[in-house]
Design a protein around this motif. Sequence first.
Motif, mmCIF file in Angstrom:
data_model
loop_
_atom_site.group_PDB
_atom_site.id
_atom_site.type_symbol
_atom_site.label_atom_id
_atom_site.label_comp_id
_atom_site.label_asym_id
_atom_site.label_seq_id
_atom_site.Cartn_x
_atom_site.Cartn_y
_atom_site.Cartn_z
ATOM 1 N N CYS A 187 18.813 1.760 -55.953
ATOM 2 C CA CYS A 187 18.393 0.806 -54.927
ATOM 3 C C CYS A 187 17.386 1.456 -53.985
ATOM 4 C CB CYS A 187 19.605 0.320 -54.136
ATOM 5 S SG CYS A 187 20.790 -0.644 -55.094
ATOM 6 N N ALA A 188 17.628 2.719 -53.650
ATOM 7 C CA ALA A 188 16.689 3.441 -52.794
ATOM 8 C C ALA A 188 15.332 3.568 -53.480
ATOM 9 C CB ALA A 188 17.252 4.816 -52.450
ATOM 10 N N ALA A 189 15.364 3.808 -54.783
ATOM 11 C CA ALA A 189 14.119 3.949 -55.543
ATOM 12 C C ALA A 189 13.334 2.645 -55.567
ATOM 13 C CB ALA A 189 14.425 4.408 -56.960
ATOM 14 N N SER A 190 14.030 1.518 -55.621
ATOM 15 C CA SER A 190 13.340 0.219 -55.682
ATOM 16 C C SER A 190 12.975 -0.306 -54.296
ATOM 17 C CB SER A 190 14.201 -0.815 -56.409
ATOM 18 O OG SER A 190 15.350 -1.137 -55.646
ATOM 19 N N ASN A 191 13.428 0.381 -53.262
ATOM 20 C CA ASN A 191 13.179 -0.082 -51.900
ATOM 21 C C ASN A 191 11.693 -0.182 -51.582
ATOM 22 O OD1 ASN A 191 13.826 -0.667 -49.059
ATOM 23 N ND2 ASN A 191 13.092 1.400 -48.655
ATOM 24 N N MET A 217 16.443 -1.322 -40.458
ATOM 25 C CA MET A 217 17.576 -0.437 -40.689
ATOM 26 C C MET A 217 17.812 -0.236 -42.182
ATOM 27 S SD MET A 217 19.953 1.559 -39.587
ATOM 28 C CE MET A 217 20.166 1.252 -37.822
ATOM 29 N N ALA A 218 17.650 -1.279 -42.952
ATOM 30 C CA ALA A 218 17.802 -1.158 -44.407
ATOM 31 C C ALA A 218 16.844 -0.102 -44.947
ATOM 32 C CB ALA A 218 17.559 -2.498 -45.080
ATOM 33 N N ASP A 219 15.622 -0.131 -44.465
ATOM 34 C CA ASP A 219 14.624 0.842 -44.915
ATOM 35 C C ASP A 219 15.034 2.266 -44.525
ATOM 36 O OD1 ASP A 219 12.101 1.693 -46.033
ATOM 37 O OD2 ASP A 219 11.369 1.908 -43.977
ATOM 38 N N LEU A 220 15.530 2.439 -43.316
ATOM 39 C CA LEU A 220 15.973 3.761 -42.872
ATOM 40 C C LEU A 220 17.169 4.257 -43.687
ATOM 41 C CD1 LEU A 220 15.621 3.396 -38.996
ATOM 42 C CD2 LEU A 220 14.392 5.003 -40.455
ATOM 43 N N THR A 267 15.600 5.409 -47.035
ATOM 44 C CA THR A 267 14.735 6.585 -46.978
ATOM 45 C C THR A 267 15.487 7.833 -46.530
ATOM 46 O OG1 THR A 267 14.017 5.999 -44.732
ATOM 47 C CG2 THR A 267 12.665 5.223 -46.557
ATOM 48 N N LYS A 268 16.573 7.647 -45.795
ATOM 49 C CA LYS A 268 17.365 8.779 -45.316
ATOM 50 C C LYS A 268 18.737 8.834 -45.997
ATOM 51 C CE LYS A 268 15.055 8.810 -40.809
ATOM 52 N NZ LYS A 268 14.368 10.109 -41.020
ATOM 53 N N GLN A 269 18.803 8.265 -47.162
ATOM 54 C CA GLN A 269 20.073 8.159 -47.892
ATOM 55 C C GLN A 269 20.782 9.505 -48.050
ATOM 56 O OE1 GLN A 269 20.365 7.246 -52.323
ATOM 57 N NE2 GLN A 269 20.648 5.195 -51.476
#
Length: 216
Positions: free
Chosen positions: A71-75, A125-128, A131-133
Amino acid sequence: MNKQVIILIGIAIVVIGGGILLFMNGNGVAPAEVGKPVDNTKLIREHSRMTKKADAKVTIVEFADFQCPACAASNQTVKELIESYKDNPNVNLVFRHFPLDIHKNAKIGAEAAEAAGQQGHFWEMADLLYTKQAEWSNSPNPIDQFSTYAMTLGLDLGKFKTSIQSNQFANIIAADVTDGNDLGVNATPTFYINGEKQATIPSLQDFRSIIEEKLK
């Protein structure tokens, strides 16, 4: 009834039973057929986070988990889609929570996103979170990291933390999971475009091609 007939009947029962089990997913629900429109009432709810209105000509629904690496990769793709179509009321992106049990901080991550959304900053916030997962995924107390993100967004920190600690959005998250299970979602991210489940995670170009075709 002779012994041979009994054996044959037993084999038939096993085969039929096995076929039923293969057809059902882990939640006892038949998975949605790729490319076949599903029940739209389970794709979008009144509480769903979306970029435009629910009746937009093209609606992309994503079931996702903030702790999921895929999911982070597809963000980035999702971000670029939002930016590309921010001025087009006919393209709507919808986020649905689907925190997986294997990710210990996924649910509290979803709470953090909703708590930020309560103050008008869900997508930021979703983006943060994506990106900071790596910072919070295995943290014993991820609220500390989330609070830092909240401050960068200028949120009311007290309200933000209270919302998370009280599990204020647990029912919303659970409702999303229930809808995902009913639709047969079994991996994250899972995308639907106008109710059609996508077989893979579309690339940015794939998304644009599908969107532009449906906008005609």
